[in-house]
Design an enzyme around this catalytic site. Structure first.
Site, PDB file in Angstrom:
ATOM      1  N   ALA A 146      -5.326   3.411  -2.676  1.00 41.44           N
ATOM      2  CA  ALA A 146      -6.582   4.129  -2.832  1.00 41.44           C
ATOM      3  C   ALA A 146      -6.328   5.642  -2.882  1.00 41.44           C
ATOM      4  O   ALA A 146      -7.258   6.435  -2.879  1.00 41.44           O
ATOM      5  CB  ALA A 146      -7.511   3.786  -1.681  1.00 41.44           C
TER       6      ALA A 146
ATOM      7  N   ASP B  32      -1.511  -0.889   5.844  1.00 40.50           N
ATOM      8  CA  ASP B  32      -1.802  -0.230   7.120  1.00 40.50           C
ATOM      9  C   ASP B  32      -3.284  -0.314   7.456  1.00 40.50           C
ATOM     10  O   ASP B  32      -3.744   0.361   8.377  1.00 40.50           O
ATOM     11  CB  ASP B  32      -1.348   1.239   7.105  1.00 40.50           C
ATOM     12  CG  ASP B  32      -2.288   2.129   6.328  1.00 40.50           C
ATOM     13  OD1 ASP B  32      -2.806   1.681   5.288  1.00 40.50           O
ATOM     14  OD2 ASP B  32      -2.530   3.270   6.772  1.00 40.50           O
TER      15      ASP B  32
ATOM     16  N   GLU C 186     -13.129   4.851   8.722  1.00 40.47           N
ATOM     17  CA  GLU C 186     -12.146   3.965   8.082  1.00 40.47           C
ATOM     18  C   GLU C 186     -11.339   3.186   9.123  1.00 40.47           C
ATOM     19  O   GLU C 186     -11.074   1.998   8.968  1.00 40.47           O
ATOM     20  CB  GLU C 186     -11.180   4.800   7.217  1.00 40.47           C
ATOM     21  CG  GLU C 186     -10.135   3.939   6.518  1.00 40.47           C
ATOM     22  CD  GLU C 186      -8.947   4.721   5.968  1.00 40.47           C
ATOM     23  OE1 GLU C 186      -9.097   5.908   5.620  1.00 40.47           O
ATOM     24  OE2 GLU C 186      -7.860   4.132   5.877  1.00 40.47           O
TER      25      GLU C 186
ATOM     26  N   ASP D 223       0.865  -1.173   0.000  1.00 48.04           N
ATOM     27  CA  ASP D 223       0.000   0.000   0.000  1.00 48.04           C
ATOM     28  C   ASP D 223       0.912   1.237   0.000  1.00 48.04           C
ATOM     29  O   ASP D 223       2.124   1.112   0.239  1.00 48.04           O
ATOM     30  CB  ASP D 223      -0.855  -0.075   1.273  1.00 48.04           C
ATOM     31  CG  ASP D 223      -1.528   1.223   1.599  1.00 48.04           C
ATOM     32  OD1 ASP D 223      -2.306   1.703   0.765  1.00 48.04           O
ATOM     33  OD2 ASP D 223      -1.261   1.782   2.687  1.00 48.04           O
TER      34      ASP D 223
ATOM     35  N   ASP E 157      -0.074   5.176   1.056  1.00 41.80           N
ATOM     36  CA  ASP E 157      -0.233   6.135   2.153  1.00 41.80           C
ATOM     37  C   ASP E 157      -0.091   5.470   3.509  1.00 41.80           C
ATOM     38  O   ASP E 157      -0.802   4.524   3.837  1.00 41.80           O
ATOM     39  CB  ASP E 157      -1.619   6.799   2.100  1.00 41.80           C
ATOM     40  CG  ASP E 157      -1.739   7.773   0.945  1.00 41.80           C
ATOM     41  OD1 ASP E 157      -0.808   8.571   0.742  1.00 41.80           O
ATOM     42  OD2 ASP E 157      -2.765   7.726   0.238  1.00 41.80           O
TER      43      ASP E 157
HETATM   44  P1  TMP Z   1      -3.928   4.134   0.612  1.00 40.92           P
HETATM   45  O1  TMP Z   1      -4.740   3.069  -0.033  1.00 40.92           O
HETATM   46  O2  TMP Z   1      -2.672   4.438  -0.161  1.00 40.92           O
HETATM   47  O3  TMP Z   1      -3.654   3.863   2.089  1.00 40.92           O
HETATM   48  O4  TMP Z   1      -4.733   5.553   0.527  1.00 40.92           O
HETATM   49  C1  TMP Z   1      -5.931   5.857   1.071  1.00 40.92           C
HETATM   50  C2  TMP Z   1      -5.869   6.882   2.170  1.00 40.92           C
HETATM   51  O5  TMP Z   1      -6.255   8.180   1.681  1.00 40.92           O
HETATM   52  C3  TMP Z   1      -6.875   6.536   3.242  1.00 40.92           C
HETATM   53  O6  TMP Z   1      -6.246   6.280   4.481  1.00 40.92           O
HETATM   54  C4  TMP Z   1      -7.762   7.750   3.367  1.00 40.92           C
HETATM   55  C5  TMP Z   1      -7.004   8.846   2.675  1.00 40.92           C
HETATM   56  N1  TMP Z   1      -7.866   9.899   2.085  1.00 40.92           N
HETATM   57  C6  TMP Z   1      -7.638  11.242   2.440  1.00 40.92           C
HETATM   58  O7  TMP Z   1      -6.733  11.530   3.241  1.00 40.92           O
HETATM   59  N2  TMP Z   1      -8.419  12.217   1.888  1.00 40.92           N
HETATM   60  C7  TMP Z   1      -9.429  11.931   0.997  1.00 40.92           C
HETATM   61  O8  TMP Z   1     -10.115  12.867   0.499  1.00 40.92           O
HETATM   62  C8  TMP Z   1      -9.657  10.555   0.636  1.00 40.92           C
HETATM   63  C9  TMP Z   1     -10.764  10.223  -0.329  1.00 40.92           C
HETATM   64  C10 TMP Z   1      -8.847   9.592   1.198  1.00 40.92           C
END
Ligand code: TMP
Length: 289
Positions: free
Chosen positions: A158, A231, A89, A43, A45
């Protein structure tokens, strides 16, 4: 590093392992089959990037845009969305089924907002360089070493693909053994963002998208060892399209530690609590490569 040394290294207060015998066995298999059989699925973030740096929460891909020069009204609305949906989440009490409709709502509203901002392709570089998004300590070594051994790396996020590429380009190197599956922005001829290219990838539909992208896994089906890094509980499904013999799942537990630790220990083989480095995966690679 020998398996004994690796297990000793894992004996730290911030490393939690539910079943040490299983972990030892899988690491032994990963070492035995070596780099030729290895693939990585990670992943982005808060897995490849930090959650906290010098006491401040770091930006996710979406937040990189909020930190940039977008209109105040947008920032306020995006912040309200995050304050509403991020606690959902990361709530360990709610089931994935209960969370999914809320995540679809969040991504739909957030992407809808972004579409109103006329983001230019050219602004992304500056948004990233002035943002608080930070690859974890040791991430460049991780990427470079995996390239040296031509280990395929799938980054399944995501977040926003365009931002991920830029973060990696600015803070490390985007090698050709690395492949990103994420939400990619669509731009018109004037270079203004008009939407996203594909259906939303949110944190809890990575299984559906793995199936859509199964050609990736089919092409590397001889890579029968896997290290999966995430994560969130949704990240465990990033490799649903892959059939591998040995899989080690490493989970970064960044927030709501006390209430989530038991669940993470059940789902991930190794849980790293409030660790802003890639020391554990990197030491593993030192044993395998
Ligand atoms: P990841 O799949 O790389 O972990 O990314 C998703 C992360 O992005 C999730 O923890 C929520 C975050 N997110 C924001 O910070 N702001 C937003 O507007 C959206 C839609 C997701």
């Amino acid at each position: 590093m020998t398996i004994e040394k690796m297990m000793e290294f894992l004996n730290q207060p911030n490393v939690h392992i539910g079943d040490p015998d299983h972990v030892k066995h899988v690491i032994e298999q990963l070492i035995q089959y070596g780099p030729d059989k290895l693939q990585i699925v990670a992943d982005f973030d808060r897995t490849l990037t930090k959650y906290i740096h010098k006491g401040h929460v770091c930006a996710t891909c979406h937040y990189v845009l909020e930190e940039g020069s977008l209109p105040e009204l947008f920032k306020e609305k995006a912040r309200t969305l995050r304050d509403t949906y991020f606690p959902i989440e990361t709530n360990p009490i709610l089931s994935v089924e209960e969370k999914i409709p809320k995540m679809i709502e969040w991504w739909t509203k957030a992407h809808g907002l972004l579409e109103t901002c006329e983001i230019s392709r050219d602004s992304i570089q500056h948004c990233v360089s002035s943002s608080t998004a930070k690859l974890r300590d040791g991430c460049s070594w991780f990427f470079d070493e995996l390239k040296k051994y031509e280990v395929p790396v799938l980054i399944f996020s995501a977040g926003i693909g365009d931002i991920i590429e830029e973060v990696i380009k600015q803070q490390s190197t985007m090698h050709d053994n690395m492949h990103i599956v994420s939400n990619y922005m669509k731009f018109n001829e004037e270079g203004k963002m008009t939407g996203f290219q594909n259906a939303i990838i949110h944190v809890y539909n990575k299984n559906e998208n793995a199936i859509h992208d199964s050609a990736y896994f089919q092409n590397i089906e001889h890579k029968t060892s896997m290290i999966l890094m995430g994560d969130s509980i949704g990240d465990l499904h990033m490799a649903d399209g892959a059939e591998v013999d040995h899989k080690l799942k490493i989970g970064f537990l960044n927030t709501r530690v006390e209430e989530s630790l038991e669940l993470f220990k059940k789902k991930y083989d190794i849980v790293l609590v409030e660790d802003e480095t890639l020391d554990v995966p990197n030491n593993l690679l030192r044993s395998i490569l």
